[in-house]
Design an enzyme around this catalytic site. Structure first.
Site: not given
Length: 253
Positions: A146, A159
């Site tokens: 990401s 995350y």
């Protein structure tokens, strides 16, 4: 000179988190490019729906309910894929989870859940599949990371830390597996309009602020990620390994 091939004809691909969102789009894209596909996730009903779409394209699809954070379930996944298809050519580590909390409010068990799926799960699945690939001295692993791996966002701390770990996991595996002709790369999307990220894009004001920071002026759709995955899975990228391609509409620029 001949043009590079983006075909996956004759390939066997495994896609984790293949029941929805990015995983679903990649699994369907791979099938359209000629691959037979195994999809896994914890929710079997979603997997069965995608499997029917893949079979409608004339390709085989194996569904295996799997929690990638549990080694025995990962070993079962690989065993079933080998039993059905005989080998694995491409692995896409895509399954993910998040708990939106500031780090100082995130409980220890929340941290563990995120790390177990988003990082440990990728390690376990890569390890199990790579052992198959090493034997035939050929293979391809693609990890979904990401933009959060390199750009901090409030509430996405654990995350983002896990996804940063995925970038380094990609580099280490690429280095260790290169002698066996196994390539390992990553794709780093920015915000993608999926059920997973709905708490962000589902708020119009939040979405407006996010899109203001994207040069292309919109957040991604799941299908926007397929091109990068197809490129990395195909022979068109046969001299690329250890890299992360950020599919972010120019956000990190």
């Amino acid at each position: 000179m001949s043009l590079p091939s983006f075909s996956l004809g004759g390939k066997i691909a495994v896609v984790s988190g293949g029941g929805r969102g990015i995983g679903r789009s990649i699994a369907l894209g791979f099938a359209q490019a000629g691959a037979d596909v195994s999809i896994c996730a914890r929710t079997i009903s979603e997997l069965e729906e995608v499997a029917e779409e893949i079979r409608a394209l004339g390709k085989r699809c194996l569904v295996v309910q799997t929690n990638i954070a549990v080694k025995s379930e990962v070993d079962n996944l690989v065993s079933m894929v080998i039993g059905e298809f005989g080998t694995v050519d491409v692995l896409v580590n895509n399954a993910t989870m998040n708990i939106m909390r500031p780090l100082i409010e995130l409980r220890e068990d929340g941290w563990d859940k995120i790390m177990n799926v988003d990082l440990k799960g990728y390690y376990l699945t890569s390890q199990a599949v790579a052992k198959v690939m090493v034997e035939k001295r050929m293979g391809n692993i693609i990890n979904l990371t990401s933009t959060g791996a390199v750009k901090a966002s409030p509430g996405l701390g654990a995350y983002s830390i896990a996804k940063a770990g995925v970038v380094m996991l990609t580099k280490v595996l690429a280095t260790e597996l290169a002698p066996y002709n196994i390539r390992v790369n990553a794709i780093g999307p920015s915000l993608v309009k999926t059920k997973f990220s709905q708490p962000l894009w589902g708020n119009p004001e939040v979405l407006k602020g996010i899109e203001a920071g994207v040069p292309l002026g919109r957040i991604a759709e799941a299908d926007d990620i397929v091109g990068a995955a197809l490129f990395l899975a195909s022979d068109a990228s046969n001299y690329i390994t250890g890299q992360t391609i950020y599919v972010d509409g120019g956000m990190l620029a």
